[in-house]
Design a protein around this motif. Structure first.
Motif, PDB file in Angstrom:
ATOM      1  N   ILE A  80       0.867  -1.180   0.000  1.00  0.00           N
ATOM      2  CA  ILE A  80       0.000   0.000   0.000  1.00  0.00           C
ATOM      3  C   ILE A  80       0.899   1.224   0.000  1.00  0.00           C
ATOM      4  CG2 ILE A  80      -1.764   1.296   1.261  1.00  0.00           C
ATOM      5  CD1 ILE A  80      -2.790  -1.402   2.312  1.00  0.00           C
ATOM      6  N   ILE A  81       0.929   1.938  -1.132  1.00  0.00           N
ATOM      7  CA  ILE A  81       1.905   3.021  -1.277  1.00  0.00           C
ATOM      8  C   ILE A  81       1.360   4.371  -0.822  1.00  0.00           C
ATOM      9  CG2 ILE A  81       3.014   1.784  -3.186  1.00  0.00           C
ATOM     10  CD1 ILE A  81       1.827   3.932  -5.047  1.00  0.00           C
ATOM     11  N   TYR A  82       0.029   4.442  -0.610  1.00  0.00           N
ATOM     12  CA  TYR A  82      -0.559   5.675  -0.091  1.00  0.00           C
ATOM     13  C   TYR A  82      -1.849   5.323   0.640  1.00  0.00           C
ATOM     14  CZ  TYR A  82      -2.909  10.177   0.237  1.00  0.00           C
ATOM     15  OH  TYR A  82      -3.550  11.289   0.726  1.00  0.00           O
ATOM     16  N   GLU A  83      -2.093   6.038   1.760  1.00  0.00           N
ATOM     17  CA  GLU A  83      -3.340   5.812   2.492  1.00  0.00           C
ATOM     18  C   GLU A  83      -3.676   7.039   3.330  1.00  0.00           C
ATOM     19  OE1 GLU A  83      -5.300   2.794   5.865  1.00  0.00           O
ATOM     20  OE2 GLU A  83      -3.166   2.623   5.308  1.00  0.00           O
ATOM     21  N   ASP A  84      -4.962   7.431   3.302  1.00  0.00           N
ATOM     22  CA  ASP A  84      -5.470   8.413   4.244  1.00  0.00           C
ATOM     23  C   ASP A  84      -6.859   7.957   4.693  1.00  0.00           C
ATOM     24  OD1 ASP A  84      -7.324   9.220   2.247  1.00  0.00           O
ATOM     25  OD2 ASP A  84      -5.964  10.773   1.497  1.00  0.00           O
ATOM     26  N   MET A 114      -8.954  -6.291   3.298  1.00  0.00           N
ATOM     27  CA  MET A 114      -9.785  -6.475   4.494  1.00  0.00           C
ATOM     28  C   MET A 114      -8.921  -6.602   5.752  1.00  0.00           C
ATOM     29  SD  MET A 114     -13.141  -6.634   3.678  1.00  0.00           S
ATOM     30  CE  MET A 114     -14.010  -7.738   4.785  1.00  0.00           C
ATOM     31  N   TYR A 115      -7.724  -7.145   5.589  1.00  0.00           N
ATOM     32  CA  TYR A 115      -6.811  -7.323   6.719  1.00  0.00           C
ATOM     33  C   TYR A 115      -6.071  -6.032   7.047  1.00  0.00           C
ATOM     34  CZ  TYR A 115      -3.066  -9.315   9.593  1.00  0.00           C
ATOM     35  OH  TYR A 115      -2.189  -9.601  10.619  1.00  0.00           O
ATOM     36  N   GLN A 116      -5.628  -5.306   6.030  1.00  0.00           N
ATOM     37  CA  GLN A 116      -4.728  -4.177   6.243  1.00  0.00           C
ATOM     38  C   GLN A 116      -5.416  -2.830   6.407  1.00  0.00           C
ATOM     39  OE1 GLN A 116      -1.437  -6.047   3.287  1.00  0.00           O
ATOM     40  NE2 GLN A 116      -0.934  -3.986   3.971  1.00  0.00           N
ATOM     41  N   LEU A 117      -6.661  -2.691   5.908  1.00  0.00           N
ATOM     42  CA  LEU A 117      -7.355  -1.410   6.004  1.00  0.00           C
ATOM     43  C   LEU A 117      -8.542  -1.519   6.952  1.00  0.00           C
ATOM     44  CD1 LEU A 117      -7.401  -0.272   2.259  1.00  0.00           C
ATOM     45  CD2 LEU A 117      -5.658   0.162   3.993  1.00  0.00           C
ATOM     46  N   ASP A 118      -8.792  -0.437   7.680  1.00  0.00           N
ATOM     47  CA  ASP A 118      -9.887  -0.440   8.652  1.00  0.00           C
ATOM     48  C   ASP A 118     -11.252  -0.328   7.991  1.00  0.00           C
ATOM     49  OD1 ASP A 118      -8.127  -0.641  10.772  1.00  0.00           O
ATOM     50  OD2 ASP A 118      -7.926   1.540  10.979  1.00  0.00           O
ATOM     51  N   ASN A 119     -11.346   0.448   6.924  1.00  0.00           N
ATOM     52  CA  ASN A 119     -12.635   0.687   6.277  1.00  0.00           C
ATOM     53  C   ASN A 119     -12.519   0.522   4.765  1.00  0.00           C
ATOM     54  OD1 ASN A 119     -14.178   1.654   8.661  1.00  0.00           O
ATOM     55  ND2 ASN A 119     -12.648   3.284   8.630  1.00  0.00           N
ATOM     56  N   GLU A 126     -20.768  -7.055  -2.145  1.00  0.00           N
ATOM     57  CA  GLU A 126     -20.176  -7.743  -1.005  1.00  0.00           C
ATOM     58  C   GLU A 126     -18.840  -8.407  -1.309  1.00  0.00           C
ATOM     59  OE1 GLU A 126     -23.069 -11.629  -1.654  1.00  0.00           O
ATOM     60  OE2 GLU A 126     -22.566 -10.963   0.341  1.00  0.00           O
ATOM     61  N   LEU A 127     -18.570  -8.738  -2.563  1.00  0.00           N
ATOM     62  CA  LEU A 127     -17.305  -9.382  -2.905  1.00  0.00           C
ATOM     63  C   LEU A 127     -16.250  -8.397  -3.401  1.00  0.00           C
ATOM     64  CD1 LEU A 127     -18.517 -12.625  -4.735  1.00  0.00           C
ATOM     65  CD2 LEU A 127     -17.791 -12.355  -2.357  1.00  0.00           C
ATOM     66  N   ARG A 128     -16.608  -7.123  -3.527  1.00  0.00           N
ATOM     67  CA  ARG A 128     -15.670  -6.150  -4.066  1.00  0.00           C
ATOM     68  C   ARG A 128     -15.605  -4.887  -3.198  1.00  0.00           C
ATOM     69  NH1 ARG A 128     -18.542  -8.174  -8.278  1.00  0.00           N
ATOM     70  NH2 ARG A 128     -19.911  -6.390  -8.472  1.00  0.00           N
ATOM     71  N   PRO A 129     -15.523  -5.021  -1.887  1.00  0.00           N
ATOM     72  CA  PRO A 129     -15.473  -3.819  -1.048  1.00  0.00           C
ATOM     73  C   PRO A 129     -14.245  -2.975  -1.380  1.00  0.00           C
ATOM     74  CG  PRO A 129     -14.817  -5.755   0.211  1.00  0.00           C
ATOM     75  CD  PRO A 129     -15.372  -6.250  -1.092  1.00  0.00           C
ATOM     76  N   GLY A 130     -14.485  -1.679  -1.580  1.00  0.00           N
ATOM     77  CA  GLY A 130     -13.398  -0.746  -1.844  1.00  0.00           C
ATOM     78  C   GLY A 130     -12.914  -0.696  -3.271  1.00  0.00           C
ATOM     79  N   ILE A 131     -13.296  -1.677  -4.096  1.00  0.00           N
ATOM     80  CA  ILE A 131     -12.739  -1.781  -5.439  1.00  0.00           C
ATOM     81  C   ILE A 131     -13.449  -0.818  -6.392  1.00  0.00           C
ATOM     82  CG2 ILE A 131     -12.310  -3.311  -7.387  1.00  0.00           C
ATOM     83  CD1 ILE A 131     -10.617  -3.846  -4.865  1.00  0.00           C
ATOM     84  N   VAL A 132     -12.705   0.160  -6.897  1.00  0.00           N
ATOM     85  CA  VAL A 132     -13.245   1.167  -7.806  1.00  0.00           C
ATOM     86  C   VAL A 132     -13.043   0.747  -9.255  1.00  0.00           C
ATOM     87  CG1 VAL A 132     -13.110   3.594  -8.511  1.00  0.00           C
ATOM     88  CG2 VAL A 132     -12.786   2.967  -6.102  1.00  0.00           C
ATOM     89  N   HIS A 133     -11.903   0.126  -9.534  1.00  0.00           N
ATOM     90  CA  HIS A 133     -11.585  -0.354 -10.887  1.00  0.00           C
ATOM     91  C   HIS A 133     -10.676  -1.564 -10.738  1.00  0.00           C
ATOM     92  CE1 HIS A 133      -7.504   1.871 -11.095  1.00  0.00           C
ATOM     93  NE2 HIS A 133      -7.978   2.014  -9.878  1.00  0.00           N
ATOM     94  N   ALA A 146     -11.347   2.811  -2.433  1.00  0.00           N
ATOM     95  CA  ALA A 146     -12.188   3.762  -1.691  1.00  0.00           C
ATOM     96  C   ALA A 146     -12.519   3.212  -0.310  1.00  0.00           C
ATOM     97  CB  ALA A 146     -13.475   4.040  -2.464  1.00  0.00           C
ATOM     98  N   LYS A 147     -12.450   4.085   0.691  1.00  0.00           N
ATOM     99  CA  LYS A 147     -12.738   3.653   2.062  1.00  0.00           C
ATOM    100  C   LYS A 147     -14.179   3.942   2.482  1.00  0.00           C
ATOM    101  CE  LYS A 147      -8.202   3.667   4.189  1.00  0.00           C
ATOM    102  NZ  LYS A 147      -7.466   4.088   5.406  1.00  0.00           N
TER     103      LYS A 147
END
Length: 302
Positions: A80-84, A114-119, A126-133, A146-147
């Motif tokens: 993960i090269i960037y996170e806010d 799911m392991y490394q990010l809180d949100n 349900e099978l693609r949480p956070g996935i934009v592309h 996306a969080k």
């Protein structure tokens, strides 16, 4: 929601099979489930999974209500090269599937997120949480995550508006004589091979720009810049102009290079931050397997 108007090529197909082919990331079992839940209508009417579509049918597919994702978090040591608080950017390794699907229930990018990010946003199911592309399993490189749902919508809008910067490095067969070019050719399902995409008259708009970075003996290294994001776009477009990707088992010559899949790397990604309005751009180097192939081609060309 998805709307599909059946054309002559698809007439006579079972509706569950058609939807699994036409809707990105959809499986046949998922479509059969939605049909049973009456989330699929043809010309305004509920149908069964064995309904055979006809030319001109208007098919509406409603999305399921979001439920808690039943995905096992896994420590996959994602880069993960960037996170806010709103967004993350991850460098997906070659060989990793983006989200769980038939045959890939674990070890996917989503399991690691799911392991490394809180949100993670839930807007994409349900099978693609956070996935934009997405990028293909054997394509390495950058993806934005996306969080929350507000962030997700903003990032999707940028994709639709073609304002996201996406630059790929690709190794292709053949020596491209000109230094740059633009491929503007619609992409849709290959009517002769339903598991593949192709340039077809009734396909969706697709535009790829390319610049030659290096020429080798029988190969060319190019940078591809996407205006659109169709399934397998670069792989299909480069094959269309006669320079298929090296190592591509689906669209290129087989067993010509040791690469474990197509030589394609999503190295640069840029977008406007949905909350701050700041333009962010990230670049990651080619993976070692890519560099090794280029080094071997350099030696052969000397």
């Amino acid at each position: 929601m998805h709307e599909i108007i059946v054309n002559d090529n698809d007439s006579g197909q079972r509706i569950d099979r058609l939807l699994a082919e036409q809707i990105e990331d959809a499986s046949r079992s998922d479509m059969q489930g939605r049909i049973k839940e009456e989330l699929v209508k043809v010309n305004g009417n509920v149908v069964k999974a064995n309904y055979k579509v006809k030319t001109g049918d208007i098919v509406i597919v409603e999305d399921r209500e979001l439920v808690e994702a039943d995905i096992i978090p896994e420590n996959l040591n994602l880069d993960i090269i960037y996170e806010d608080d709103e967004v993350a950017v991850v460098n997906k390794p070659k060989g990793m599937v983006v989200h769980p699907a038939a045959g890939h229930p674990s070890g996917t990018l989503v399991n690691g997120l799911m392991y490394q990010l809180d949100n993670l946003s839930g807007i994409n199911g349900e099978l693609r949480p956070g996935i934009v592309h997405r990028i293909d399993m054997d394509t390495s490189g950058l993806l934005m995550v996306a969080k929350d749902d507000v962030t997700h919508r903003h990032l999707v809008e940028q994709l639709v508006e073609k304002s996201v910067t996406r630059k790929y490095t690709a190794l292709v067969h053949g020596t491209i004589p000109h230094d740059k070019g633009t491929i503007e050719a619609p992409i849709g399902r290959n009517p002769k091979e339903r598991q593949e995409m192709a340039v077809v008259d009734d396909g969706k708009e697709a535009v790829t720009h390319f610049n030659v970075l290096e020429r080798y003996k029988d190969f060319t290294l190019v940078e591809c810049i996407l205006d659109t994001g169709r399934t397998h776009q670069i792989r299909v477009h480069m094959k269309y102009i006669g320079y298929p990707l090296a190592g591509d088992p689906k669209y290129g010559p087989r067993k010509t290079i040791e690469s474990e899949g197509q030589m394609l790397h999503a190295g640069t990604l840029g977008f406007v931050h949905p909350k701050t309005g700041e333009y962010l751009e990230f670049t990651v180097p080619l993976p070692d397997v890519f560099e090794d192939v280029l080094e071997s081609l350099t030696l052969l060309s000397d």
